[in-house]
Design an enzyme around this catalytic site. Structure first.
Site, PDB file in Angstrom:
ATOM      1  N   LYS A 267       0.855  -1.191   0.000  1.00 44.35           N
ATOM      2  CA  LYS A 267       0.000   0.000   0.000  1.00 44.35           C
ATOM      3  C   LYS A 267       0.888   1.237   0.000  1.00 44.35           C
ATOM      4  O   LYS A 267       1.738   1.401   0.868  1.00 44.35           O
ATOM      5  CB  LYS A 267      -0.899   0.012   1.244  1.00 44.35           C
ATOM      6  CG  LYS A 267      -1.617   1.352   1.468  1.00 44.35           C
ATOM      7  CD  LYS A 267      -2.440   1.361   2.761  1.00 44.35           C
ATOM      8  CE  LYS A 267      -2.988   2.773   3.036  1.00 44.35           C
ATOM      9  NZ  LYS A 267      -3.746   2.851   4.298  1.00 44.35           N
ATOM     10  N   ASP A 272      -2.493  10.471   3.401  1.00 45.26           N
ATOM     11  CA  ASP A 272      -3.885  10.104   3.626  1.00 45.26           C
ATOM     12  C   ASP A 272      -4.561  11.143   4.516  1.00 45.26           C
ATOM     13  O   ASP A 272      -4.404  11.129   5.737  1.00 45.26           O
ATOM     14  CB  ASP A 272      -3.955   8.712   4.276  1.00 45.26           C
ATOM     15  CG  ASP A 272      -5.395   8.246   4.480  1.00 45.26           C
ATOM     16  OD1 ASP A 272      -6.306   8.883   3.898  1.00 45.26           O
ATOM     17  OD2 ASP A 272      -5.595   7.259   5.203  1.00 45.26           O
ATOM     18  N   LYS A 279      -9.791  13.251   8.306  1.00 50.61           N
ATOM     19  CA  LYS A 279      -9.270  12.907   9.626  1.00 50.61           C
ATOM     20  C   LYS A 279      -9.187  14.152  10.497  1.00 50.61           C
ATOM     21  O   LYS A 279      -9.082  15.261   9.983  1.00 50.61           O
ATOM     22  CB  LYS A 279      -7.845  12.351   9.482  1.00 50.61           C
ATOM     23  CG  LYS A 279      -7.727  10.991   8.845  1.00 50.61           C
ATOM     24  CD  LYS A 279      -6.261  10.634   8.663  1.00 50.61           C
ATOM     25  CE  LYS A 279      -6.085   9.313   7.923  1.00 50.61           C
ATOM     26  NZ  LYS A 279      -6.526   8.139   8.678  1.00 50.61           N
ATOM     27  N   ASP A 290       1.829   6.667   5.289  1.00 48.77           N
ATOM     28  CA  ASP A 290       0.812   5.679   4.917  1.00 48.77           C
ATOM     29  C   ASP A 290       1.210   4.893   3.660  1.00 48.77           C
ATOM     30  O   ASP A 290       0.386   4.230   3.044  1.00 48.77           O
ATOM     31  CB  ASP A 290      -0.538   6.383   4.722  1.00 48.77           C
ATOM     32  CG  ASP A 290      -1.739   5.468   4.973  1.00 48.77           C
ATOM     33  OD1 ASP A 290      -1.542   4.395   5.568  1.00 48.77           O
ATOM     34  OD2 ASP A 290      -2.855   5.840   4.569  1.00 48.77           O
ATOM     35  N   ARG A 353      -7.556  -0.411   1.453  1.00 50.36           N
ATOM     36  CA  ARG A 353      -8.089  -1.680   0.956  1.00 50.36           C
ATOM     37  C   ARG A 353      -8.579  -1.547  -0.485  1.00 50.36           C
ATOM     38  O   ARG A 353      -8.572  -2.511  -1.239  1.00 50.36           O
ATOM     39  CB  ARG A 353      -9.183  -2.192   1.905  1.00 50.36           C
ATOM     40  CG  ARG A 353     -10.409  -1.335   1.948  1.00 50.36           C
ATOM     41  CD  ARG A 353     -11.233  -1.573   3.222  1.00 50.36           C
ATOM     42  NE  ARG A 353     -10.567  -1.022   4.417  1.00 50.36           N
ATOM     43  CZ  ARG A 353     -11.064  -1.095   5.638  1.00 50.36           C
ATOM     44  NH1 ARG A 353     -12.212  -1.707   5.854  1.00 50.36           N
ATOM     45  NH2 ARG A 353     -10.415  -0.575   6.663  1.00 50.36           N
TER      46      ARG A 353
HETATM   47 ZN    ZN Z   1      -4.593   4.956   4.771  1.00 50.36          ZN
HETATM   48 MN    MN Z   2      -7.250   6.094   5.552  1.00 52.36          MN
END
Ligand code: ZN
Ligand code: MN
Length: 501
Positions: A267, A272, A279, A290, A353
């Site tokens: 990933k 992010d 967030k 990330d 994901r």
């Molecule tokens: Zn993330």
């Molecule tokens: Mn995230």
């Protein structure tokens, strides 16, 4: 850092001048008896200096104990360090590695010469052990100071370290095999530490392209290519960013030409924000990390190539930036993944994901791999479950899971297996699509893993949730970096011990 320390090997007897480091073991004979043997090895008129100093400091040669003597009388050395190593015959590679890190931690930042005498009375220090010490020195010496404009002047020079061993030629050969692992870890650390205004998806892909220099075949796909093959789940994550999403395929072909490859998937969300499901501000700066899974895959591919691993290996990384914007993906959107399965977006912060689903599917279809291991800073929930001591391991294959567990114990990059089952899988069924991208509040790491499993078919697969280890990494004797390069040594070990021809 790579050139702030120069490591070389030389044969006994050591010429002990300058800063010197010795080892002492504990055990039946006692650390002090061991010290007297060390003193003998000095072949200097130190008399019972070491024994007296050891007694005064209650030094018994236990692992982690250090005896630090400044300008010891009777010797011409400015400083002498004696490191306890514990019970010498029991020492494993990880212990030698840790020892190297501990020694480095006691050395000054400044330029100079240091001699380390890798000798233990009555114990043969192998060439492999010497190489592990060297690796530990190198990893501990790392620091990410690219953006510090005021470097301390005394840092400018080089620390030259000589490891004195019984067979310097053998130690050099062993180090040649290990040196590339150190470089791989450093590559991963640099990538994780780099800020997202510098390390955009395209810049990340460009850096992965450097692997061509060590013989890795690198292909880069941009958004046009990704649209063509249908990676819409991945593209949806990046669509709110001005930066173009990328997928990089790296191939090392060191095995038999017809052998199915082992595959590593990472990933790489270079930043992010959470997207529209944004967030909170506190700690958001950490989200530059990330992409630690992708960083590990690049470092690993470098390591495999540098030691000419006898294996066919594929690394595939999905590189995107998750930003809120007028074009950004919304909660409620439904995307069709490359596999054809549809996904309802519930929370745009569950983006990793979506990236991995497409990349796993792509890797499985194109390469028919022997196994797939993916790494992702996937869920905060894995930190709640396991802290930073273990990464979460999810797998559909007991043998692969057991091999990863073993490799974790050997390298100190530990993994702990978590469950997968149809009951958990149900939690991501969606009202409107084949699945949704979150499974509710409980078991968050597990439902994330269930999501990934829907894209791997019957290929043996393991998912490592490294949110607790890949960034803001645990500090240790061999790591003082925020991005610890976690996973490079683990997966190199896995390949070396289980999957090479
Ligand atoms: Zn993330
Ligand atoms: Mn995230």
């Amino acid at each position: 850092m790579a050139d702030s320390v120069k490591i070389s090997f030389a044969k006994f007897p050591a010429t002990l001048e300058g800063f010197s480091v010795l080892l002492a073991a504990s055990g039946a004979a006692g650390g002090r008896a061991s010290l007297s043997a060390v003193a003998e090895a000095l072949a200097a008129p130190a008399g019972d200096l070491l024994e007296r100093a050891g007694a005064a400091d209650r030094f018994e040669g236990k692992s982690g104990a250090v005896l630090d003597l400044l300008a010891p009388s009777g010797l011409s050395l400015p400083r002498l360090l004696v490191f306890g190593v514990g019970k010498a015959p029991d020492l494993r590679p990880i212990d030698w590695l840790t020892l190297g890190g501990s020694i480095m931690g006691k050395l000054p930042d400044s330029a100079g010469d240091v001699g380390i005498l890798l000798d233990l009375p009555g114990v043969e220090v192998s060439a492999q052990a010497a190489a592990e010490v060297a690796l530990g020195l190198r990893l501990r010496a790392y620091s990410f100071d690219r953006y510090k404009t005021k470097k301390k002047s005394e840092d400018a020079g080089k620390l030259r370290i000589t490891l004195y061993v019984g067979d310097d030629a053998a130690a050099k050969r062993a180090w040649k095999k290990r040196e590339g692992i150190g470089e791989g870890v450093v590559i991963a650390r640099d990538l994780v530490n780099e800020p997202a205004n510098v390390l955009t998806p395209t810049e990340f892909a460009r850096r992965a392209g450097d692997l061509a220099k060590v013989g890795v075949d690198v292909e880069v796909m941009g958004e046009k290519d990704l649209k063509k093959i249908g990676m819409r789940a991945l593209l949806g994550v990046g669509q709110g960013s001005d930066e173009e999403s990328q997928v990089v395929v790296m191939r090392w072909n060191g095995g038999k030409s017809d052998a199915a490859p082992v595959a590593f998937i990472g990933k790489g969300v270079v930043f992010d924000t959470g997207g529209i499901s944004i967030k909170p501000a506190a700690g958001m700066e950490d989200m530059k990390g990330d992409m630690a899974g992708a960083a590990c895959v690049v470092g690993l591919m470098h390591a495999l190539a540098r030691r000419k691993a006898k294996v066919n290996a594929v690394g595939v990384i999905g590189l995107v930036e998750n930003m809120p914007d007028g074009k950004a993906q919304r909660p409620g959107d439904i995307v069709t993944s490359m596999s054809g399965q549809t996904i309802e977006i519930i929370n745009t912060d569950a983006e990793g994901r979506l990236v991995l689903g497409d990349v796993l599917w792509y890797t499985k279809e194109r390469f028919k791999p022997r196994f797939m291991v993916n790494l992702a800073t996937l869920t905060g929930a894995i930190l709640v479950a396991l802290g930073t001591e273990n990464a979460g391991l999810f797998s559909n294959d007991d043998a692969l899971a057991a091999n990863l567990h073993e490799a974790g114990l050997e390298t100190g990059e530990k993994v702990w297996r978590m469950p997968l089952s149809p009951e958990y899988d149900k939690l991501i069924d969606s009202k409107f699509a084949d699945m949704k991208n979150t499974g509710g509040r409980f078991g968050g790491s597990i439902t994330a893993a269930q999501f990934l499993q829907r894209f791997v078919g019957t290929v043996p697969w393991a998912h490592l949730d490294i949110a607790g280890t890949g960034m803001s990494s645990p500090q240790s004797e061999i790591n003082r970096s925020w991005g610890g390069g976690w996973g490079v040594r683990l997966l190199d070990h896995l390949v070396a011990h289980q999957y090479e021809d």
